[in-house]
Design a protein around this motif. Structure first.
Motif, short mmCIF file in Angstrom:
data_model
loop_
_atom_site.label_atom_id
_atom_site.label_comp_id
_atom_site.label_asym_id
_atom_site.label_seq_id
_atom_site.Cartn_x
_atom_site.Cartn_y
_atom_site.Cartn_z
N ALA A 123 0.83 -1.21 0.00
CA ALA A 123 0.00 0.00 0.00
C ALA A 123 0.87 1.26 0.00
N ARG A 124 0.28 2.29 -0.51
CA ARG A 124 0.88 3.63 -0.37
C ARG A 124 0.31 4.26 0.90
N ALA A 125 1.08 5.12 1.52
CA ALA A 125 0.64 5.78 2.75
C ALA A 125 -0.68 6.50 2.54
N GLU A 126 -0.89 7.07 1.36
CA GLU A 126 -2.13 7.81 1.07
C GLU A 126 -3.35 6.88 1.12
N GLU A 127 -3.18 5.63 0.72
CA GLU A 127 -4.30 4.69 0.76
C GLU A 127 -4.68 4.37 2.20
N ILE A 128 -3.70 4.16 3.04
CA ILE A 128 -3.97 3.89 4.45
C ILE A 128 -4.60 5.12 5.10
N ALA A 129 -4.11 6.31 4.74
CA ALA A 129 -4.68 7.55 5.28
C ALA A 129 -6.16 7.68 4.92
N ALA A 130 -6.53 7.31 3.71
CA ALA A 130 -7.94 7.38 3.29
C ALA A 130 -8.79 6.41 4.09
N GLN A 131 -8.25 5.24 4.37
CA GLN A 131 -8.99 4.26 5.17
C GLN A 131 -9.16 4.74 6.61
N ILE A 132 -8.13 5.37 7.14
CA ILE A 132 -8.23 5.97 8.47
C ILE A 132 -9.27 7.07 8.46
N GLY A 133 -9.27 7.89 7.41
CA GLY A 133 -10.27 8.95 7.27
C GLY A 133 -11.68 8.40 7.31
N PHE A 134 -11.91 7.27 6.66
CA PHE A 134 -13.22 6.63 6.70
C PHE A 134 -13.58 6.23 8.13
N LEU A 135 -12.66 5.58 8.83
CA LEU A 135 -12.95 5.15 10.20
C LEU A 135 -13.23 6.32 11.14
N LEU A 136 -12.62 7.46 10.88
CA LEU A 136 -12.86 8.65 11.69
C LEU A 136 -14.20 9.32 11.35
N SER A 137 -14.68 9.10 10.15
CA SER A 137 -15.82 9.86 9.63
C SER A 137 -17.17 9.37 10.15
N ASP A 138 -18.20 10.18 9.90
CA ASP A 138 -19.56 9.82 10.25
C ASP A 138 -20.06 8.63 9.43
N ALA A 139 -19.43 8.35 8.29
CA ALA A 139 -19.81 7.18 7.50
C ALA A 139 -19.54 5.89 8.27
N ALA A 140 -18.68 5.95 9.27
CA ALA A 140 -18.36 4.79 10.11
C ALA A 140 -18.95 4.95 11.51
N ALA A 141 -20.04 5.69 11.63
CA ALA A 141 -20.61 6.05 12.93
C ALA A 141 -20.99 4.85 13.80
N THR A 142 -21.24 3.70 13.21
CA THR A 142 -21.61 2.53 14.02
C THR A 142 -20.46 1.53 14.15
N ILE A 143 -19.28 1.94 13.76
CA ILE A 143 -18.12 1.04 13.82
C ILE A 143 -17.24 1.43 15.00
N THR A 144 -17.08 0.53 15.94
CA THR A 144 -16.17 0.74 17.07
C THR A 144 -15.64 -0.60 17.54
N GLY A 145 -14.41 -0.60 18.01
CA GLY A 145 -13.79 -1.82 18.51
C GLY A 145 -13.38 -2.80 17.42
N THR A 146 -13.25 -2.30 16.21
CA THR A 146 -12.90 -3.18 15.11
C THR A 146 -11.46 -2.95 14.66
N VAL A 147 -10.96 -3.90 13.92
CA VAL A 147 -9.64 -3.79 13.33
C VAL A 147 -9.80 -3.93 11.83
N LEU A 148 -9.50 -2.87 11.10
CA LEU A 148 -9.54 -2.91 9.65
C LEU A 148 -8.21 -3.45 9.15
N VAL A 149 -8.23 -4.66 8.57
CA VAL A 149 -7.03 -5.26 8.02
C VAL A 149 -6.87 -4.78 6.59
N SER A 150 -5.75 -4.18 6.31
CA SER A 150 -5.46 -3.64 4.97
C SER A 150 -4.08 -4.13 4.56
N ASP A 151 -4.04 -5.39 4.10
CA ASP A 151 -2.75 -6.03 3.89
C ASP A 151 -2.54 -6.66 2.52
N GLY A 152 -3.38 -6.34 1.55
CA GLY A 152 -3.21 -6.89 0.22
C GLY A 152 -3.38 -8.40 0.15
#
Length: 190
Positions: A157-186
């Motif tokens: 992955a490029r750092a920008e791709e991981i940053a976008a995924q982090i942005g999603f987890l921080l956002s209101d689009a992920a409002a019901t997501i907590t205590g999870t681990v997003l695996v981003s490992d190709g």
């Protein structure tokens, strides 16, 4: 240093979003790990994460918020020679889950991201990678070779791709997501 954290955050009483990111690599078989090196990895990757999380949750207590902690696929998938790093990142994953449960009543969401290979400067600390750079002729070629060898998708992955995924987890689009681990490992962990 908890006192350093206190001084550094004095006057900052509220926080909405936090990305907690720490990474120090080390590579040695478990039987050969120097205890000082073990402690340095734990201090950076786990102690630093706990202090950051503690501050962020206190600052979010009144109004809620969202936190993403950077873990690693190494905290999930065991590989020889990664004991200190892997144990510290497994600790980060469990810390995120405990914090999510403790913070939920205050509207604080806590998640972790577990990247696999990402093209970041942390690789430059790994002796095996430095050897691969010499073998492949450049840092870029070494990263590409690692991605082809280690992942079904054939790339890191490029750092920008991981940053976008982090942005999603921080956002209101992920409002019901907590205590999870997003695996981003190709697909590395498959």
């Amino acid at each position: 240093d908890p006192e350093l954290w206190h001084r550094a955050t004095e006057g900052c009483d509220t926080l909405d979003l936090a990305v907690l990111n720490a990474g120090r690599a080390d590579a040695a078989p478990l039987v050969d790990i120097d205890f000082l090196q073990w402690r340095q990895v734990m201090a950076a990757n786990l102690d630093g994460m706990m202090l950051s999380l503690q501050y962020a949750m206190r600052a979010m207590a009144a109004s809620g918020g969202s936190i993403v902690q950077t873990a690693s696929i190494s905290g999930i998938k065991a590989e020889p020679g990664t004991a200190a790093y892997a144990a510290s990142k497994a600790g980060v994953i469990q810390l995120a889950k405990v914090a999510a449960k403790e913070g939920a009543a205050q509207g604080i969401r806590v998640n972790a991201i577990a990247p696999g290979g990402v093209d970041t400067p942390i690789w430059d600390q790994v002796p095996m990678f430095r050897d691969l750079v010499d073998q492949e002729g450049s840092r870029k070629a070494a990263i590409a070779a690692l991605g082809r060898m280690a992942t079904p998708l054939g790339r890191y992955a490029r750092a920008e791709e991981i940053a976008a995924q982090i942005g999603f987890l921080l956002s209101d689009a992920a409002a019901t997501i907590t205590g999870t681990v997003l695996v981003s490992d190709g697909g590395y962990s498959l």
